[in-house]
Scaffold this active site. Structure first.
Site, short mmCIF file in Angstrom:
data_model
loop_
_atom_site.label_atom_id
_atom_site.label_comp_id
_atom_site.label_asym_id
_atom_site.label_seq_id
_atom_site.Cartn_x
_atom_site.Cartn_y
_atom_site.Cartn_z
CG ASN A 237 -8.96 -0.98 12.09
OD1 ASN A 237 -7.97 -1.57 11.65
ND2 ASN A 237 -9.49 0.06 11.49
CG HIS B 135 -5.81 -1.72 8.97
ND1 HIS B 135 -6.03 -0.45 9.46
CD2 HIS B 135 -4.46 -1.83 8.88
CE1 HIS B 135 -4.87 0.15 9.63
NE2 HIS B 135 -3.90 -0.67 9.29
CG ASP C 41 -0.26 -0.31 2.52
OD1 ASP C 41 0.98 -0.34 2.55
OD2 ASP C 41 -0.95 -0.52 3.53
CD GLU D 80 -8.83 1.35 7.71
OE1 GLU D 80 -8.84 0.51 8.63
OE2 GLU D 80 -8.19 2.43 7.80
#
Ligand code: GLP
Length: 237
Positions: free
Chosen positions: A130, A132, A67, A137
């Site tokens: 979280n 990810h 990413d 996400e």
């Protein structure tokens, strides 16, 4: 999924390097999927140390990063392009043309990266608070391809430490979960007690709200955590 709980970050990084070493020794032309974040830095330091001591050469590998921020120039010190060069590539012998990092901010840019991608022999992953992976996400479909995402407030908050004097980027371009799952083998590293909940949630069963739980369906995943990140793993694992 194989889980190793190491006593600290140093031990975790050494264990992760053993897996990297096995992959590149067996196949010097391996395709390596690489990740940013603080979690794999120790592994990257082990790779550089070994390489400089006459160990592995990476001259024939190909790399694909997961990413990149979409709304940040490539030469910004906090871009993932800069991170990867400083933390890893500057210390190894990978030819620049064998290195791939996504860039751009449109779905067309994402599609182009998708076409370049080759399934990794070994995919390195960290995990967000979280759950990810990459910048996928919660709620991202498990069969997703490279796409543009708007980062959650939680992720932007976590990354604020890198942008003390300016706004944290809002958008990113990331390989999808479907791309990640194509790897032959996946190695996820996590350290520190603040990752313990994300690791425990990942193990509870496949759930689109926990992107890392997609890894449960993959036949060859190695998870290496330190005692902090492993502190909420139920006994039965
Ligand atoms: C970012 C990256 C992820 C990384 C995560 C965790 O959001 N896009 O690939 O796994 O941060 O980072 P850290 O390892 O610094 O906790």
């Amino acid at each position: 999924m194989k889980i190793f709980i190491e006593k600290d970050y140093d031990a975790l990084s050494k264990k992760a390097f053993e897996i990297m070493k096995e992959t590149v020794s067996k196949n010097p032309q391996a395709v390596l999927g690489l990740a940013t974040g603080s979690s794999p830095i120790g592994l990257y330091q082990e790779m550089i140390r070994d390489h400089k001591n006459g160990g592995l050469s990476y001259k024939d590998v190909t790399t694909f990063n997961l990413d990149e921020y979409a709304d940040l120039p490539k030469d910004h010190p906090e871009s993932y392009y800069s991170f990867m060069h400083t933390q890893l590539f500057d210390g190894l012998d990978i030819p620049e043309e064998s290195i791939h990092i996504p860039e751009g901010e449109t779905e067309e840019d994402a599609r182009r990266y998708d076409e370049l991608l080759k399934p990794a022999d070994l995919q390195i992953l960290g995990i967000g608070h979280n759950g990810h992976i990459g910048f996928n996400e919660p709620g991202t479909p498990f069969d997703s391809h490279t796409h543009i995402v708007e980062l959650t407030e939680r992720t932007r908050e976590a990354n604020k430490r890198f942008f003390p004097d300016e706004e944290v980027p809002r958008f990113a371009i990331t390989q999808g979960i479907g791309n990640i799952l194509k790897a032959d083998r996946i190695l996820l590293v996590a350290s520190g007690v603040d990752k313990a909940q994300a690791i425990a949630d990942m193990l509870k069963g496949e759930n689109p709200e926990v992107p890392a739980s997609a890894l449960l369906s993959h036949p060859d995943v190695i998870v290496i955590v330190d005692e902090g990140a492993g502190s909420l793993i139920p006994e039965k694992n």
